[in-house]
Motif scaffolding. Structure first.
Motif, PDB file in Angstrom:
ATOM      1  N   LYS A   1       0.944  -1.108   0.069  1.00  0.00           N
ATOM      2  CA  LYS A   1      -0.239   0.203   0.018  1.00  0.00           C
ATOM      3  C   LYS A   1       0.778   1.404   0.104  1.00  0.00           C
ATOM      4  CE  LYS A   1      -2.962   2.811   2.896  1.00  0.00           C
ATOM      5  NZ  LYS A   1      -2.023   3.817   2.883  1.00  0.00           N
TER       6      LYS A   1
ATOM      7  N   THR B   1      -9.360  -9.532   1.889  1.00  0.00           N
ATOM      8  CA  THR B   1     -10.367  -8.465   1.587  1.00  0.00           C
ATOM      9  C   THR B   1     -11.727  -8.704   1.380  1.00  0.00           C
ATOM     10  OG1 THR B   1      -8.365  -7.251   0.810  1.00  0.00           O
ATOM     11  CG2 THR B   1     -10.506  -6.167   0.280  1.00  0.00           C
TER      12      THR B   1
ATOM     13  N   GLY C   1     -13.769  -7.500   4.340  1.00  0.00           N
ATOM     14  CA  GLY C   1     -13.911  -6.195   3.955  1.00  0.00           C
ATOM     15  C   GLY C   1     -15.159  -5.494   3.835  1.00  0.00           C
TER      16      GLY C   1
ATOM     17  N   MET D   1     -10.050   3.664  -2.302  1.00  0.00           N
ATOM     18  CA  MET D   1      -8.657   3.772  -1.987  1.00  0.00           C
ATOM     19  C   MET D   1      -8.057   3.809  -3.274  1.00  0.00           C
ATOM     20  SD  MET D   1      -6.168   1.091   0.416  1.00  0.00           S
ATOM     21  CE  MET D   1      -5.874  -0.160  -0.699  1.00  0.00           C
TER      22      MET D   1
ATOM     23  N   SER E   1     -13.943  -0.120  -4.355  1.00  0.00           N
ATOM     24  CA  SER E   1     -14.235  -1.675  -4.395  1.00  0.00           C
ATOM     25  C   SER E   1     -14.433  -2.029  -2.891  1.00  0.00           C
ATOM     26  CB  SER E   1     -12.810  -2.218  -4.622  1.00  0.00           C
ATOM     27  OG  SER E   1     -13.017  -3.323  -4.790  1.00  0.00           O
TER      28      SER E   1
ATOM     29  N   MET F   1     -12.740  -3.157   0.654  1.00  0.00           N
ATOM     30  CA  MET F   1     -11.355  -2.921   1.191  1.00  0.00           C
ATOM     31  C   MET F   1     -11.488  -3.342   2.799  1.00  0.00           C
ATOM     32  SD  MET F   1     -11.318   1.337   1.604  1.00  0.00           S
ATOM     33  CE  MET F   1     -10.155   1.369   2.556  1.00  0.00           C
TER      34      MET F   1
ATOM     35  N   LYS G   1     -10.910  -2.029   6.399  1.00  0.00           N
ATOM     36  CA  LYS G   1     -10.710  -0.892   7.321  1.00  0.00           C
ATOM     37  C   LYS G   1     -10.506  -0.949   8.897  1.00  0.00           C
ATOM     38  CE  LYS G   1     -14.219   1.314   4.454  1.00  0.00           C
ATOM     39  NZ  LYS G   1     -15.583   1.897   3.984  1.00  0.00           N
TER      40      LYS G   1
ATOM     41  N   PRO H   1      -7.745   2.573   5.451  1.00  0.00           N
ATOM     42  CA  PRO H   1      -7.244   1.087   5.055  1.00  0.00           C
ATOM     43  C   PRO H   1      -6.410   0.446   6.356  1.00  0.00           C
ATOM     44  CG  PRO H   1      -6.903   2.933   3.617  1.00  0.00           C
ATOM     45  CD  PRO H   1      -7.463   3.570   4.502  1.00  0.00           C
TER      46      PRO H   1
ATOM     47  N   TYR I   1      -2.180  -6.510   0.232  1.00  0.00           N
ATOM     48  CA  TYR I   1      -3.092  -5.389  -0.113  1.00  0.00           C
ATOM     49  C   TYR I   1      -4.345  -5.290   0.564  1.00  0.00           C
ATOM     50  CZ  TYR I   1      -4.376  -1.613  -3.493  1.00  0.00           C
ATOM     51  OH  TYR I   1      -4.818  -0.427  -3.958  1.00  0.00           O
ATOM     52  N   PRO I   2      -4.778  -4.263   1.011  1.00  0.00           N
ATOM     53  CA  PRO I   2      -5.930  -3.754   2.026  1.00  0.00           C
ATOM     54  C   PRO I   2      -7.237  -3.770   0.929  1.00  0.00           C
ATOM     55  CG  PRO I   2      -4.592  -1.912   1.945  1.00  0.00           C
ATOM     56  CD  PRO I   2      -3.882  -2.987   1.237  1.00  0.00           C
ATOM     57  N   SER I   3      -6.970  -3.838  -0.279  1.00  0.00           N
ATOM     58  CA  SER I   3      -8.237  -3.707  -1.097  1.00  0.00           C
ATOM     59  C   SER I   3      -8.208  -4.896  -2.044  1.00  0.00           C
ATOM     60  CB  SER I   3      -8.337  -2.167  -1.979  1.00  0.00           C
ATOM     61  OG  SER I   3      -9.698  -2.076  -2.514  1.00  0.00           O
TER      62      SER I   3
END
Length: 404
Positions: free
Chosen positions: A174, A277, A281, A286, A291, A293, A295, A301, A313-315
């Protein structure tokens, strides 16, 4: 091209409610220029022929499909096949879109390419393409990943790329994206941003998917050579999701084919212990796109973890969010321990050392195979080879004493 691929996303880059473009005003014109250039060039016979030539005579495409006979026997269930993107030049699927993106950059008159990288495979691929076509290359990479994926850092530098460490936050993927976008804003007139997955503002989720669809196009034809039928199940790891969308593209209109996107479960279910995610998620914006993600308690994020640097990756790509939302794809999970187990098993049973990212797909496929009858088939996108990971793995996870 399939009906789905011709109609999705819409003209504004939306896959259902996911996607779009949420960027600073200073970037609106450069991204609109990229969109217009792509729409024009993708129909240009000269571009199509140049890309075909490069893929055949430089990349080594088509990559084969291999039947994993020994792994199949070990699992004692469904037959496991591997789409061998590890045999693509530079060792992963990333070159499929990097060569095309650099041709696009040349067409637009740019002399420099900028990008982020996680595990380093996108960075290596873009540096390779830049060297081939004579462009300058700038790669941003998290400081943690630079230490973890040292062989790929050396490869990028040998290829002539400038590697810039991202030193803020968690110092992983990220943050590399943050750093690359910040650098690009100051160079948008002279450089092009080459996003490394099916993420980011429109047109990149669509454009990278289209360039990666060669995986699915080849796989569809090749699988008939093995089984005279389509695979029952297609499995690929998902971080941003480019290799998964690439192979899914070949089967997305075939409702009888199950499509599994495998997420990294990491070390546990708590925030910061995984990068799953789609599983944990919620909707959010982001890096310029809407999309699903992960949180934190502030709605920002979240911290993420995976043993595979390319999928922490957080998304996730907006198309993956859309396909899950409409029920076309299913989500599989593989944790760090299972990924390492798959890494060693594929190595010692098949003589193929996979990337840790790809090992997540293999690990889930092994679990799936054990649940299915012997007459069913599983096609795994083996997205990359594990040269970059061997030092990290053996230092942290002892090599098994014998085959299984």
């Amino acid at each position: 091209m399939s009906n789905y691929l011709e109609n999705i996303p819409d003209e504004n880059g939306y896959f259902g409610r996911f996607g779009g473009s949420f960027i600073p005003p200073i970037l609106e014109k450069p991204f609109e220029d990229i969109k217009k250039a792509y729409e024009k060039i993708k129909k240009d016979p000269n571009f199509i022929e140049e890309l075909k030539y490069v893929r055949k005579h430089y990349q080594g495409r088509p990559t084969p499909i291999s039947y994993a006979k020994n792994l199949t026997q070990f699992c004692a269930g469904a037959k496991i096949y591997l789409k061998r993107e590890d045999l693509n030049h530079s060792g992963a699927h990333k070159l499929n879109h990097c060569m095309a993106e650099v041709i696009l950059a040349k067409h637009m008159g740019y002399k420099k390419v900028i990008a982020e990288t996680g595990a380093g495979q996108h960075g290596v691929a873009l540096a390779t393409a830049a060297a081939y076509f004579g462009l300058e290359c700038e790669i941003h990479m998290g400081e943690v990943d630079i230490a973890k994926e040292h062989p790929n850092v050396v490869r990028m530098k040998i290829l002539g790329a400038k590697v810039i460490p991202a030193t803020h936050g968690l110092k992983t993927l990220k943050e590399a994206v943050d750093s690359a976008f910040e650098s690009y804003i100051s160079q948008a007139d002279t450089a092009i941003y080459c996003i490394g997955s099916v993420v980011g503002p429109h047109p990149f989720p669509m454009m990278v998917r289209d360039f990666q669809s060669i995986i699915g196009i080849e796989s569809r034809e090749q699988f008939f050579e093995h089984e005279e039928n389509l695979p029952n199940n297609v499995v690929a790891c998902v971080g941003g999701g480019s290799n998964a969308m690439g192979i899914f593209a070949g089967f997305i209109d075939d409702k009888e084919v199950n499509l599994y996107g495998v997420e990294p479960m990491g070390k546990g279910e708590k925030i910061g212990e995984h990068s799953a995610t789609l599983t944990y998620g919620e909707e959010g914006i982001m890096h310029g796109f809407n999309s699903i993600m992960l949180k934190d308690e502030k709605g920002e994020p979240a911290a993420v973890h995976s043993i595979g640097s390319g999928i922490d990756y957080p998304s996730v790509g907006p198309e993956h969010a859309y396909l899950k939302d409409i029920g076309r794809t299913k989500v599989g999970l593989c944790n760090d321990e299972e990924a390492v187990d798959a890494f060693y098993k594929l190595s010692q049973l098949e003589g193929i050392i996979p990337a840790l990212e790809s090992a997540h797909a293999v690990g889930f496929a092994m679990k799936l195979a054990k649940e299915l009858p012997e007459n069913e088939t599983i096609l795994v996108s083996l997205s990359g080879r594990g040269d970059k990971d061997i030092d990290f793995v053996v230092e942290n996870f002892p090599i098994p004493n014998a085959k299984f």
